[in-house]
Design a protein around this motif. Structure first.
Motif, PDB file in Angstrom:
ATOM      1  N   GLU A  83      58.090  42.912  20.894  1.00  0.00           N
ATOM      2  CA  GLU A  83      58.331  43.006  22.516  1.00  0.00           C
ATOM      3  C   GLU A  83      57.442  42.353  23.704  1.00  0.00           C
ATOM      4  N   LYS A  84      56.140  42.343  23.463  1.00  0.00           N
ATOM      5  CA  LYS A  84      55.335  41.910  24.403  1.00  0.00           C
ATOM      6  C   LYS A  84      54.526  40.711  23.664  1.00  0.00           C
ATOM      7  N   LEU A  85      54.780  40.529  22.561  1.00  0.00           N
ATOM      8  CA  LEU A  85      53.976  39.146  21.923  1.00  0.00           C
ATOM      9  C   LEU A  85      54.284  38.091  22.386  1.00  0.00           C
ATOM     10  N   SER A  86      55.223  37.699  23.297  1.00  0.00           N
ATOM     11  CA  SER A  86      55.633  36.205  23.972  1.00  0.00           C
ATOM     12  C   SER A  86      54.911  36.325  25.386  1.00  0.00           C
ATOM     13  N   ASP A  87      54.638  37.554  25.757  1.00  0.00           N
ATOM     14  CA  ASP A  87      54.278  37.777  27.209  1.00  0.00           C
ATOM     15  C   ASP A  87      52.729  38.326  27.386  1.00  0.00           C
ATOM     16  N   PRO A  88      51.944  37.488  27.431  1.00  0.00           N
ATOM     17  CA  PRO A  88      50.470  37.912  27.196  1.00  0.00           C
ATOM     18  C   PRO A  88      50.153  38.806  28.380  1.00  0.00           C
ATOM     19  N   LEU A  89      50.581  38.388  29.596  1.00  0.00           N
ATOM     20  CA  LEU A  89      50.063  39.479  30.785  1.00  0.00           C
ATOM     21  C   LEU A  89      50.769  40.657  30.581  1.00  0.00           C
ATOM     22  N   ALA A  90      51.938  40.676  30.047  1.00  0.00           N
ATOM     23  CA  ALA A  90      52.573  42.282  29.957  1.00  0.00           C
ATOM     24  C   ALA A  90      51.626  42.907  29.055  1.00  0.00           C
ATOM     25  N   MET A  91      51.124  42.142  27.888  1.00  0.00           N
ATOM     26  CA  MET A  91      50.523  42.758  26.806  1.00  0.00           C
ATOM     27  C   MET A  91      48.935  43.145  27.349  1.00  0.00           C
ATOM     28  N   TYR A  92      48.632  42.354  28.145  1.00  0.00           N
ATOM     29  CA  TYR A  92      47.196  42.778  28.716  1.00  0.00           C
ATOM     30  C   TYR A  92      47.169  43.912  29.525  1.00  0.00           C
ATOM     31  N   LYS A  93      48.237  44.228  29.950  1.00  0.00           N
ATOM     32  CA  LYS A  93      48.182  45.487  31.215  1.00  0.00           C
ATOM     33  C   LYS A  93      48.268  46.955  30.402  1.00  0.00           C
ATOM     34  N   SER A  94      48.228  46.880  28.971  1.00  0.00           N
ATOM     35  CA  SER A  94      47.856  47.896  28.036  1.00  0.00           C
ATOM     36  C   SER A  94      46.685  48.353  28.336  1.00  0.00           C
ATOM     37  N   ASP A  95      45.727  47.541  28.812  1.00  0.00           N
ATOM     38  CA  ASP A  95      44.346  47.762  29.118  1.00  0.00           C
ATOM     39  C   ASP A  95      43.979  48.156  30.537  1.00  0.00           C
ATOM     40  N   LEU A  96      44.993  48.178  31.148  1.00  0.00           N
ATOM     41  CA  LEU A  96      44.543  48.443  32.847  1.00  0.00           C
ATOM     42  C   LEU A  96      43.576  49.666  32.907  1.00  0.00           C
ATOM     43  N   CYS A  97      43.941  50.699  32.299  1.00  0.00           N
ATOM     44  CA  CYS A  97      43.229  51.813  32.517  1.00  0.00           C
ATOM     45  C   CYS A  97      41.685  51.936  31.766  1.00  0.00           C
ATOM     46  N   THR A  98      41.677  51.333  30.759  1.00  0.00           N
ATOM     47  CA  THR A  98      40.385  51.302  29.853  1.00  0.00           C
ATOM     48  C   THR A  98      39.255  50.303  30.230  1.00  0.00           C
ATOM     49  N   ILE A  99      39.985  49.172  30.655  1.00  0.00           N
ATOM     50  CA  ILE A  99      38.861  48.028  31.035  1.00  0.00           C
ATOM     51  C   ILE A  99      37.970  48.509  31.931  1.00  0.00           C
ATOM     52  N   PRO A 100      37.816  49.314  33.000  1.00  0.00           N
ATOM     53  CA  PRO A 100      36.735  49.331  33.776  1.00  0.00           C
ATOM     54  C   PRO A 100      35.559  50.211  33.203  1.00  0.00           C
ATOM     55  N   THR A 101      35.811  51.024  32.345  1.00  0.00           N
ATOM     56  CA  THR A 101      34.876  51.556  31.600  1.00  0.00           C
ATOM     57  C   THR A 101      34.030  50.800  30.603  1.00  0.00           C
ATOM     58  N   VAL A 151      33.771  64.385  35.775  1.00  0.00           N
ATOM     59  CA  VAL A 151      34.362  63.384  34.898  1.00  0.00           C
ATOM     60  C   VAL A 151      35.583  62.753  35.607  1.00  0.00           C
ATOM     61  N   LEU A 152      36.008  61.535  35.151  1.00  0.00           N
ATOM     62  CA  LEU A 152      37.268  61.060  35.860  1.00  0.00           C
ATOM     63  C   LEU A 152      38.298  60.894  34.648  1.00  0.00           C
ATOM     64  N   VAL A 153      39.622  61.220  35.190  1.00  0.00           N
ATOM     65  CA  VAL A 153      40.734  60.973  34.330  1.00  0.00           C
ATOM     66  C   VAL A 153      41.652  60.125  34.692  1.00  0.00           C
ATOM     67  N   SER A 154      42.477  59.691  33.807  1.00  0.00           N
ATOM     68  CA  SER A 154      43.818  58.702  33.796  1.00  0.00           C
ATOM     69  C   SER A 154      44.727  58.847  32.705  1.00  0.00           C
ATOM     70  N   PRO A 155      45.860  58.366  32.966  1.00  0.00           N
ATOM     71  CA  PRO A 155      46.455  58.128  31.504  1.00  0.00           C
ATOM     72  C   PRO A 155      45.569  57.092  30.780  1.00  0.00           C
ATOM     73  N   SER A 156      45.773  57.078  29.464  1.00  0.00           N
ATOM     74  CA  SER A 156      44.774  55.938  28.564  1.00  0.00           C
ATOM     75  C   SER A 156      45.374  54.850  28.871  1.00  0.00           C
ATOM     76  N   THR A 157      46.818  54.728  28.788  1.00  0.00           N
ATOM     77  CA  THR A 157      47.581  53.396  29.050  1.00  0.00           C
ATOM     78  C   THR A 157      48.743  53.677  29.753  1.00  0.00           C
ATOM     79  N   PRO A 158      49.255  52.674  30.334  1.00  0.00           N
ATOM     80  CA  PRO A 158      50.618  52.857  31.375  1.00  0.00           C
ATOM     81  C   PRO A 158      51.888  53.282  30.707  1.00  0.00           C
TER      82      PRO A 158
END
Lengths: 495, 503
Positions: free
Chosen positions: B418-436, B403-410
């Motif tokens: 807090e991040k609603l007006s900054d889409p890119l900051a919001m999108y980074k929530s999924d950095l670890c989950t998107i590859p799967t 298996v591979l492991v990582s934090p689920s989200t940064p």
């Protein structure tokens, strides 16, 4: 009204190039991507489900039978069959589309690179097929208002029964070198496809019902040039006559423009049954359909073995079959042309011959009496309600002398009225010809007694007078006498 | 009594209902009461189907009383993300454009839940059409994180995760396109698994991005998630992308949790800059615990994961732009501007302008652009190539590790707004989950304590190869047991009193 160039003048100056795009609705039991009933008609929006209505969350599943039909069409057109291909989404907004994209194929069609040979007025033309691809039909819009078009309509009604009907698009490569025959070849191409679809039994292929729809592309090249001109695409030309007319009209219209130093606009055009075309959407501001591979479907990968299995199910090519049957039946070219020209009669005659009738008798009934009845009833020959086996039975009754031709027509009356088989109708209606000498002799005696003058003339050698007495006998027996036998008995008695 | 029902595990409730110690109706009532008591604070449910749930519960009781043997979750309530069509029950995808729509059919998964005797409590909040990582893009207001009501519960499945953390339901279902099950699980201290693509049917699940969407289970315990996984998954002929293979033995794996001798690959690229120190600290502790339980820790490199987010934001919007074209006001849902003067195109455009929120419009526009003639190869085409490279990275990494492991989200749950007006900051929530999602394999998020930075839950992500969903549960169960041994229970136990004291 458009300025038109004289056709012969246009042909003297330009070479037309055709491109035919034909849509064929398949006659599969269910739709392309769902299990809904694919038969035409029905109360609006009754043959629908979440899938063909494009409801949120619904997903398509490919109809295997439609893939089979697509491959058979491709094989019959001498195409390659792709070992692997995908569906693609063609994105555009229109209210007859439930998802606002059409699930179609783009750069990976199921069949490609085919050809067919077309015989027109003794010359053979090779038509190259670019591709055959699978897609789904849209719903039907009805616009309330004066124009019948969506613009300016008071309101529009939509019926999604047709949404999702499997549709095959057959596209030719540019067809060159047709010269003045171009419109006739275009027409013959459609006729050929129609015949082929029916022989394959993949479509009802009724142009008037929209089962087969033609978009006819044409452009003109100045004689001696090798550079393709700007084309127009005349949409939804829905009869053989219209295909020919639309091509001819566009050639004359484009000829006039080019001869006047003008430029043909690349555009779609609408055909009007009165014999002209009008501009539709300009292709120069064409929509971007944003095609991409359909992510809700997996690739279609027909195995070689399956393709070969399907190849083995291909019917004899229609032209070859016609030639073979003409030879076997001993029909003249003229007789055969009548058969081919009478839609559906070839198959009916073949089936009637198979049921035991002679080719001549089968032709006589189907092209004569039965065609007349079909015309009167306004139905196709095949929709009349008489089977080839019944026709063969009737002919057998005639051959056996049980009925004559005139009585045979009454037998068909009975068959059409649902009174049973021809033999049962003869029995039920008492239609059998009387050839019993006793009964006939009595009727002849009665006629002689009632017409002593005529009888005397015959005795005196005026044999041609016999007709009058024979008529009397036939009348007395309500047409059911064997006329030849009556004549023999009469002449014997008056000898 | 009611308190004990609310905090019980699903497997326990199922066992006690089957043993007739509890009735399905009293269990359903307890949760319906809890929702009524707490939903104003959390806003996790958009629609509560009280009548339907009680009727389903009564039917289960009748069958059990008649001596019928039902599955292990019969009578157990479940919350349904409002992206799943349920016949006759309002289904909105948290969008104005579908407000008031009642589907005439049920998704395959809803039907499977009903067939297994689960009791469907109602529909949970999500980001509009599942587009977001905070549940703030919902047209019906944000969901609040039960750990701290000023924080987001993650997204898009924030409603389902918050419902679990607030003890409004013992089970919930979600969908995961780029992390919409795992990231909310992570920031709410719950369990969420994205099965292998094609394991759970998408039929009847409102589509966001067809090639990435995958339904999956949400729960407070690993065994509960596995039991729900088993009900949800399996071949569906209505979904062409559904896998025709047996469901991996996820329940056995969840009961076992034996990981001795198995290799754990730490993905080098999923950490470092942009990751909160508290998150990284808890993640390293999780590795130490796994090592202590007999697993071998190795480092693996997946260099193309760096392009994952960029490629995802081309493929996903492309599919979105096409999938959401059907919402045009012509057949169902919202219709705006039909005044007898405007034409069809204008009514469609007006309806979509009014009916869709900003994030949905942003993605439709992005996707429309990416698919446009002349740009397709550079955008959609290149992104598909990245997708292949990510799959190859996974293949190579799974040669070196089970298996591979990582934090689920940064980062842990951030503040609402807090991040609603900054889409890119919001999108980074999924950095670890998107590859799967890009590769189509399976992964789950499991609690690994509270961040020392802010006292909010941290999750560890376990990724496994396609069709090896059982490995995800095996490691999840191991982690759950290791933390229980260390801390004396589940993470969510720490807020149980807060949410159930009035029950």
């Amino acid at each position: 009204m458009d300025e038109l160039m004289d056709y012969d003048d246009a042909m003297a100056a330009y070479d037309p190039v055709l491109g035919m795009e034909v849509h064929v609705e398949l006659n599969t039991a269910s739709k392309m991507f769902c299990g809904c009933d694919n038969s035409p008609g029905g109360e609006p929006n009754t043959k629908t489900c979440p899938v063909c209505l494009g409801l949120p969350g619904s997903l398509p599943v490919v109809n295997g039978k439609a893939v089979e039909s697509a491959i058979r069409i491709g094989l019959a057109l001498n195409c390659q069959v792709a070992p692997w291909c995908r569906f693609a989404r063609k994105n555009y907004f229109y209210p007859d589309m439930t998802k606002n994209f059409q699930t179609s194929q783009y750069d990976e069609p199921i069949c490609f690179d085919g050809h067919l040979n077309l015989e027109v007025d003794g010359r053979t033309y090779r038509i190259e097929i670019e591709r055959v691809h699978m897609e789904e039909d849209a719903g039907k819009l009805t616009h309330a208002g004066s124009t019948g078009r969506i613009h300016g309509a008071e309101y529009s009604l939509v019926d999604y029964n047709r949404a999702g009907t499997p549709l095959m698009e057959i596209v030719t490569k540019p067809i060159r070198g047709l010269g003045e025959h171009a419109p006739a070849v275009g027409r013959a191409y459609m006729a050929h496809l129609r015949e082929l679809m029916r022989a394959l039994d993949v479509s009802d292929a009724r142009m008037e019902a929209g089962n087969m729809r033609c978009d006819a592309n044409v452009s003109l090249m100045p004689k001696g040039s090798d550079e393709l001109g700007t084309r127009t695409e005349t949409k939804n030309v829905n009869s053989l006559r219209s295909v020919e007319g639309a091509l001819r009209y566009e050639i004359q219209r484009q000829g006039a423009i080019l001869a006047g130093g003008g430029r043909v606009h690349q555009e779609t055009r609408h055909w009007h049954e009165e014999g002209w075309t009008s501009p539709g959407r300009s292709k120069e501001e064409a929509e971007d359909y944003r095609y991409f591979p359909e992510p809700d479907l997996v690739p279609v990968a027909p195995s070689r073995a399956w393709v070969e299995e399907l190849r083995a199910t291909l019917p004899e090519p229609p032209a070859q079959r016609r030639a073979r049957l003409q030879e076997a039946w001993g029909f003249t070219d003229l007789e055969m042309r009548d058969v081919v020209g009478n839609e559906g009669s070839l198959d009916l005659i073949a089936a009637t011959v198979a049921a035991g009738a002679t080719p001549a008798a089968a032709r006589k009934w189907w092209l004569g009496e039965l065609s007349r009845r079909a015309n009167e009833a306004g139905v196709d020959l095949s929709g009349l309600g008489v089977t080839p086996a019944q026709v063969a039975d009737v002919q057998a009754l005639v051959d056996a002398g049980t009925v004559n031709d005139k009585l045979a027509r009454q037998v068909f009356d009975g068959v059409l009225a649902g009174e049973g088989s021809p033999a049962e109708v003869v029995e039920g209606r008492g239609l059998a010809v009387v050839s019993d000498d006793g009964a006939l002799g009595a009727a002849v005696d009665a006629a002689i007694a009632a017409n002593p003058d005529v009888a005397q003339k015959i005795r005196d050698g005026k044999v041609q007078a016999a007709g009058a007495l024979i008529g009397q006998v036939m009348k007395a027996m309500r047409g059911k006498a064997d006329a030849a036998r009556v004549r023999a008995i009469l002449l014997e008695k008056l000898a | 009594m009611s308190h004990a029902i609310l905090t019980a595990t699903a497997s326990d409730l199922g066992r006690r209902i089957a043993a007739r110690e509890l009735t399905a109706v009293e269990v359903a009532r307890a949760f319906l009461d809890q929702i009524e008591r707490t939903n104003a604070e959390v806003n996790s449910f958009l629609h509560v189907d009280t009548e339907g749930a009680l009727a389903q519960a009564a039917a289960v009781d009748a069958r059990l009383d008649a001596g019928e043997a039902l599955g292990p979750l019969a009578g157990v309530p479940v919350a349904v993300k409002d992206l799943f069509c349920q016949e006759g029950v309002p289904t909105t995808a948290s969008s104005r454009i579908l407000e008031g729509w009642r589907p005439p059919y049920s998704s395959t998964i809803v039907q499977r839940l009903l067939d297994a005797g689960l009791v469907l409590l109602g529909k949970t909040n999500l980001d509009e059409f599942a587009m977001g990582s905070s549940t703030e893009t919902s047209a019906f207001g944000p969901t609040h994180n039960p750990w701290d009501l000023t924080r987001v519960p993650g997204g898009s499945g924030g409603g389902s995760a918050a419902a679990l953390a607030a003890f409004q339901a013992p089970l919930a279902i979600g969908t995961d396109t780029g992390g919409s099950i795992r990231q909310p699980a992570s920031v709410t201290g719950t369990v969420g698994v994205k099965p292998t693509y094609g394991a759970a049917s998408r039929y009847g699940v409102i589509a966001m991005a067809s090639s990435l969407d995958q339904p999956g289970p949400c729960a407070r315990t690993v065994l509960d998630a596995a039991l729900l996984h088993e009900v949800m998954c399996g071949h569906d002929p209505m979904d062409s992308t559904s896998i025709d293979a047996p469901v991996p033995p996820v329940v056995d794996a969840a009961r076992s949790g034996d990981i001795s001798g198995l290799r754990v690959g730490v993905v080098k690229e999923l950490g470092g800059e942009g990751y909160e120190p508290g998150v990284e600290q808890r993640f390293r502790e999780a590795l130490a615990l796994l090592e202590g339980a007999g697993a071998e820790i190795v480092e693996v490199s997946c260099p193309n994961f760096a392009y994952g987010l960029g490629a995802y934001y081309l493929i996903m919007p492309s599919e979105v732009s096409s999938n959401l074209a059907r919402y045009d006001g012509m057949r169902y849902g919202l219709r705006v501007g039909d005044d007898g003067v405007r034409g069809t195109e204008e009514v469609m455009a007006t309806t979509r302008a009014v009916g869709f929120g900003d994030e949905v419009k942003r993605r439709i526009i992005l996707g429309t652009y990416a698919l446009s003639s002349g740009y397709y190869d550079a955008f959609y085409g290149s992104a598909q190539k990245v997708r292949t490279l990510i799959s190859r990275d996974f293949d190579a990494a799974f040669e070196q590790a089970d298996v591979l492991v990582s934090p689920s989200t940064p980062f842990t749950a951030f503040g609402i707004g807090e991040k609603l007006s900054d889409p890119l900051a919001m999108y980074k929530s999924d950095l670890c989950t998107i590859p799967t999602n890009m590769a189509g394999n399976t992964a789950g998020s499991f609690p690994c304590g509270l961040s020392p930075d802010d006292g909010l839950p941290v999750g560890v992500q376990v990724m496994a190869p396609p069709l090896a969903d059982d490995r995800v549960y095996r490691f999840g169960a191991a982690l759950e047991r290791l933390y229980a041994e260390r801390d004396g229970g589940l993470l969510t136990d720490r807020i149980a009193e807060r949410w159930t004291q009035e029950a």
